[in-house]
Design a protein around this motif. Sequence first.
Motif, PDB file in Angstrom:
ATOM      1  N   GLN A   1      35.448  41.740  55.788  1.00 50.69           N
ATOM      2  CA  GLN A   1      35.858  41.202  57.082  1.00 50.69           C
ATOM      3  C   GLN A   1      37.052  40.294  56.870  1.00 50.69           C
ATOM      4  O   GLN A   1      36.971  39.293  56.160  1.00 50.69           O
ATOM      5  N   ASP A   2      38.171  40.631  57.497  1.00 53.57           N
ATOM      6  CA  ASP A   2      39.393  39.865  57.328  1.00 53.57           C
ATOM      7  C   ASP A   2      39.270  38.464  57.901  1.00 53.57           C
ATOM      8  O   ASP A   2      38.351  38.157  58.683  1.00 53.57           O
ATOM      9  N   LYS A   3      40.245  37.644  57.557  1.00 53.40           N
ATOM     10  CA  LYS A   3      40.272  36.279  58.061  1.00 53.40           C
ATOM     11  C   LYS A   3      40.486  36.254  59.570  1.00 53.40           C
ATOM     12  O   LYS A   3      40.003  35.359  60.261  1.00 53.40           O
ATOM     13  N   ASP A   4      41.204  37.250  60.097  1.00 58.08           N
ATOM     14  CA  ASP A   4      41.481  37.315  61.529  1.00 58.08           C
ATOM     15  C   ASP A   4      41.022  38.666  62.065  1.00 58.08           C
ATOM     16  O   ASP A   4      41.835  39.546  62.346  1.00 58.08           O
ATOM     17  N   PRO A   5      39.717  38.885  62.206  1.00 59.59           N
ATOM     18  CA  PRO A   5      39.220  40.178  62.668  1.00 59.59           C
ATOM     19  C   PRO A   5      39.596  40.430  64.121  1.00 59.59           C
ATOM     20  O   PRO A   5      39.806  39.496  64.901  1.00 59.59           O
ATOM     21  N   VAL A   6      39.677  41.693  64.490  1.00 56.24           N
ATOM     22  CA  VAL A   6      40.095  42.104  65.832  1.00 56.24           C
ATOM     23  C   VAL A   6      38.879  42.602  66.601  1.00 56.24           C
ATOM     24  O   VAL A   6      38.071  43.377  66.083  1.00 56.24           O
ATOM     25  N   LEU A   7      38.777  42.168  67.856  1.00 55.03           N
ATOM     26  CA  LEU A   7      37.748  42.669  68.766  1.00 55.03           C
ATOM     27  C   LEU A   7      38.404  43.641  69.738  1.00 55.03           C
ATOM     28  O   LEU A   7      39.360  43.285  70.427  1.00 55.03           O
ATOM     29  N   LEU A   8      37.907  44.860  69.792  1.00 59.64           N
ATOM     30  CA  LEU A   8      38.445  45.858  70.703  1.00 59.64           C
ATOM     31  C   LEU A   8      37.858  45.658  72.092  1.00 59.64           C
ATOM     32  O   LEU A   8      36.744  45.162  72.255  1.00 59.64           O
ATOM     33  N   SER A   9      38.621  46.038  73.108  1.00 58.72           N
ATOM     34  CA  SER A   9      38.137  45.916  74.476  1.00 58.72           C
ATOM     35  C   SER A   9      36.997  46.890  74.717  1.00 58.72           C
ATOM     36  O   SER A   9      36.917  47.958  74.094  1.00 58.72           O
ATOM     37  N   GLY A  10      36.100  46.525  75.627  1.00 62.15           N
ATOM     38  CA  GLY A  10      34.930  47.339  75.928  1.00 62.15           C
ATOM     39  C   GLY A  10      33.709  46.452  76.078  1.00 62.15           C
ATOM     40  O   GLY A  10      33.808  45.215  76.104  1.00 62.15           O
ATOM     41  N   THR A  11      32.556  47.057  76.198  1.00 61.90           N
ATOM     42  CA  THR A  11      31.332  46.272  76.323  1.00 61.90           C
ATOM     43  C   THR A  11      30.894  45.762  74.956  1.00 61.90           C
ATOM     44  O   THR A  11      31.312  46.273  73.912  1.00 61.90           O
ATOM     45  N   LEU A  12      30.031  44.742  74.991  1.00 60.46           N
ATOM     46  CA  LEU A  12      29.505  44.201  73.736  1.00 60.46           C
ATOM     47  C   LEU A  12      28.689  45.259  73.009  1.00 60.46           C
ATOM     48  O   LEU A  12      28.708  45.335  71.774  1.00 60.46           O
ATOM     49  N   ARG A  13      28.005  46.101  73.759  1.00 55.23           N
ATOM     50  CA  ARG A  13      27.218  47.163  73.139  1.00 55.23           C
ATOM     51  C   ARG A  13      28.136  48.119  72.373  1.00 55.23           C
ATOM     52  O   ARG A  13      27.817  48.555  71.265  1.00 55.23           O
ATOM     53  N   GLU A  14      29.292  48.432  72.962  1.00 55.40           N
ATOM     54  CA  GLU A  14      30.244  49.319  72.287  1.00 55.40           C
ATOM     55  C   GLU A  14      30.856  48.635  71.073  1.00 55.40           C
ATOM     56  O   GLU A  14      31.124  49.275  70.059  1.00 55.40           O
ATOM     57  N   LEU A  15      31.080  47.319  71.171  1.00 53.94           N
ATOM     58  CA  LEU A  15      31.648  46.582  70.045  1.00 53.94           C
ATOM     59  C   LEU A  15      30.715  46.635  68.837  1.00 53.94           C
ATOM     60  O   LEU A  15      31.171  46.755  67.693  1.00 53.94           O
ATOM     61  N   LEU A  16      29.422  46.553  69.093  1.00 55.55           N
ATOM     62  CA  LEU A  16      28.453  46.523  68.003  1.00 55.55           C
ATOM     63  C   LEU A  16      27.970  47.906  67.598  1.00 55.55           C
ATOM     64  O   LEU A  16      27.128  48.034  66.711  1.00 55.55           O
ATOM     65  N   ASP A  17      28.509  48.947  68.251  1.00 54.81           N
ATOM     66  CA  ASP A  17      28.129  50.319  67.906  1.00 54.81           C
ATOM     67  C   ASP A  17      29.016  50.802  66.763  1.00 54.81           C
ATOM     68  O   ASP A  17      29.990  51.513  66.948  1.00 54.81           O
ATOM     69  N   VAL A  18      28.683  50.377  65.558  1.00 56.81           N
ATOM     70  CA  VAL A  18      29.473  50.682  64.363  1.00 56.81           C
ATOM     71  C   VAL A  18      28.590  51.410  63.351  1.00 56.81           C
ATOM     72  O   VAL A  18      27.355  51.337  63.430  1.00 56.81           O
ATOM     73  N   PRO A  19      29.201  52.148  62.420  1.00 54.28           N
ATOM     74  CA  PRO A  19      28.379  52.790  61.372  1.00 54.28           C
ATOM     75  C   PRO A  19      27.555  51.749  60.632  1.00 54.28           C
ATOM     76  O   PRO A  19      28.090  50.747  60.154  1.00 54.28           O
ATOM     77  N   ALA A  20      26.264  51.969  60.546  1.00 58.31           N
ATOM     78  CA  ALA A  20      25.374  50.967  59.954  1.00 58.31           C
ATOM     79  C   ALA A  20      24.206  51.652  59.266  1.00 58.31           C
ATOM     80  O   ALA A  20      23.926  52.830  59.495  1.00 58.31           O
ATOM     81  N   SER A  21      23.511  50.887  58.440  1.00 56.39           N
ATOM     82  CA  SER A  21      22.346  51.422  57.735  1.00 56.39           C
ATOM     83  C   SER A  21      21.136  51.541  58.647  1.00 56.39           C
ATOM     84  O   SER A  21      20.192  52.277  58.362  1.00 56.39           O
ATOM     85  N   GLY A  22      21.121  50.783  59.758  1.00 56.85           N
ATOM     86  CA  GLY A  22      19.988  50.790  60.669  1.00 56.85           C
ATOM     87  C   GLY A  22      18.939  49.766  60.330  1.00 56.85           C
ATOM     88  O   GLY A  22      17.962  49.603  61.068  1.00 56.85           O
ATOM     89  N   ALA A  23      19.127  49.058  59.222  1.00 56.99           N
ATOM     90  CA  ALA A  23      18.122  48.075  58.795  1.00 56.99           C
ATOM     91  C   ALA A  23      18.255  46.751  59.531  1.00 56.99           C
ATOM     92  O   ALA A  23      17.320  45.951  59.546  1.00 56.99           O
ATOM     93  N   VAL A  24      19.413  46.485  60.129  1.00 58.22           N
ATOM     94  CA  VAL A  24      19.649  45.219  60.819  1.00 58.22           C
ATOM     95  C   VAL A  24      19.832  45.503  62.310  1.00 58.22           C
ATOM     96  O   VAL A  24      20.739  46.251  62.697  1.00 58.22           O
ATOM     97  N   ALA A  25      19.006  44.922  63.138  1.00 51.22           N
ATOM     98  CA  ALA A  25      19.112  45.094  64.581  1.00 51.22           C
ATOM     99  C   ALA A  25      20.214  44.206  65.133  1.00 51.22           C
ATOM    100  O   ALA A  25      20.558  43.169  64.555  1.00 51.22           O
ATOM    101  N   ALA A  26      20.763  44.619  66.264  1.00 55.57           N
ATOM    102  CA  ALA A  26      21.841  43.847  66.880  1.00 55.57           C
ATOM    103  C   ALA A  26      21.376  42.446  67.240  1.00 55.57           C
ATOM    104  O   ALA A  26      22.117  41.466  67.078  1.00 55.57           O
ATOM    105  N   GLU A  27      20.148  42.317  67.718  1.00 51.84           N
ATOM    106  CA  GLU A  27      19.628  40.999  68.093  1.00 51.84           C
ATOM    107  C   GLU A  27      19.561  40.071  66.886  1.00 51.84           C
ATOM    108  O   GLU A  27      19.896  38.883  66.980  1.00 51.84           O
TER     109      GLU A  27
END
Length: 629
Positions: free
Chosen positions: A413-439
């Motif tokens: 994660q860079d020092k200045d990460p970028v947030l793309l426009s869209g819903t929070l659900r879409e922002l957190l919809d990233v490739p993941a292992s599935g072991a960590v829930a969004a909450e």
Amino acid sequence: MQIQDLPYPDPGVPDARSGPRFLWWLFRNQLGGQLKSLAWGLLHFASVSALPFCVGLAIQAVVDRSGTRLALAGGVMVLCCAGNAIGDTFLHRAAVTNWITAAARVQQLLARKTALLGSALTRRVAAGEVVAVSTGDVEKIGWFVEAVSRFTAAALTIVLVCVALVVYEPALGVVVVLGLPVLALAVLPLLPRATRRADVQREKAGRATELASDTVAGLRVLRGIGGEELFLDRYRGASQDVRHAAVRSARMWSLISAIQVLLPGLLLIAVVWHGVHLAREGRIGVGELVTVYSSVMILTYPLRHFEEIAMAYSFSRPSAKRAARVLALERATDTAGSRAAEVPAGDLYDPTTGLLAPAGRFTAVVCGDPDEAGRLAERLGGHPSEQGASALLGGVPLDELPLNSARTAVLVQDKDPVLLSGTLRELLDVPASGAVAAEDALAAAQCDDVLTALAQGSLGADDAMDARITERGRSLSGGQRQRLALARSLITDPEALVLDEPTSAVDSHTEARIAHGVRTLRAGRTTVVFTSSPLLLDRADRIVFLHDGAVSAVGTHRELLHTEPRYRAVVTRETDEETTTHRDGTPAGNQPAKTLGKSLDKNAGKTLDDDALADDDVLHRLEEIEETA
């Protein structure tokens, strides 16, 4: 290639050695569409150019009182009109298809290159240049690629008409043949100057756009220091520079357009004057004179494509040059990898600096040089420099893994990460292992107040996860953006997570809770944090201090405060005088406590982003840290 078939399954490997080579590569890769456009263009231009011959035949038939030839001329005219309509319609469809497919190919190539280089792209090319290439430059490149076939059709039509005029009426045809090359080539001396002025205009427009973007991004800070008028005056000046440059460029292109109108008019006058003399002498008929006159008038239409291709090339050449410069960038290592597509596990090690992050441990890295920290983070993410060696995970060099496997294994994660426009659900919809829930990730990153702010600021969103985030998260404070980016990184749950200053924009109390949350959530996973915050450092299992590009000391936060003056100077922001005094004999047990208290005071003085206030357990923890030191 049809528009509905986009995107390309494989956009190909571009020839990025230069701008013209890149344009030629694009042309060759849609040769079928170019030939189709050429065929419809020939039908269209030939039909338009044949109309004067039909008119001349009809007039001559009336003069000769020949009904048969008049009917024949009328039938041919109907066919020409039908060919004109059909050719124009399908030429437009083919041209637009070529334009869109060329632009889409360039965008796919840029997207692939961006994904390939990752954060290393903006370290080698300005982000504004990448944006300019992927937006305005793409359109200009597509314009030239599709204009080539129409220009070729127009040029071939002019040659055919000249040959027909020479055969039909040699006396006037020779005048047209001699005059048309002058018309076509007369503007060539003006093109270099027009191109230079257009380049200056684009350069000034780019500067104005960059200034506007920076002003919008820093609007909160500008309002805080009262700097809006200063930057507004700067933008006004830059905007006026763009306007003056645009006027100068428009004047040159207006001159070129005027020449394209003036010279055909002079040729038309010469043809009519000479034709009238020939008609008075009885050497040509009235129908032949009308035919040649009409042909010259009609030829001004395909001649305009000479001006268009000149403009298209002058505008697309610098755009193609910029695109080729971006597309020519390569990773220092092979993206295919020489090992199997597997995700290794184990210690994360950087041979360049000697940094070792043990598997399953929380390691903090303190580096006095921010640039060196950025380069190290890039190497740990599998992007070694030309001189640096690749980092190893579990003894496996990351550059020997396929790119997807390397990115699955290590996330930076860079020092200045970028947030793309869209819903929070879409922002957190990233490739993941599935072991960590969004909450859980949001809770560890202390995003409760962010969720509340998003829900209140988004109309019609009952669930904060459906609240919309504006472009780059500009509606949020710096601390809120930083915590959402941290939550996004935690959700991915990579084998090794590298965070570069993840809490630099939050207050110290929230920072303490984030440190606890990240440590708890990442228990048993390899985590590396680049920071100089005592609150994060005190939570780390192991601290590595880098000096002059190499590991200088390893230990816990309290140990290094007592034993490593350079570490203490970086963490506590000691002045040179304080560091010298300590080296000259100040008791080691007193100085760290004093400087630690100072560093805690400085952390407490960070800009508050309306983050949560401290609770009792955080205050108790802060007091415990200072008393222990």
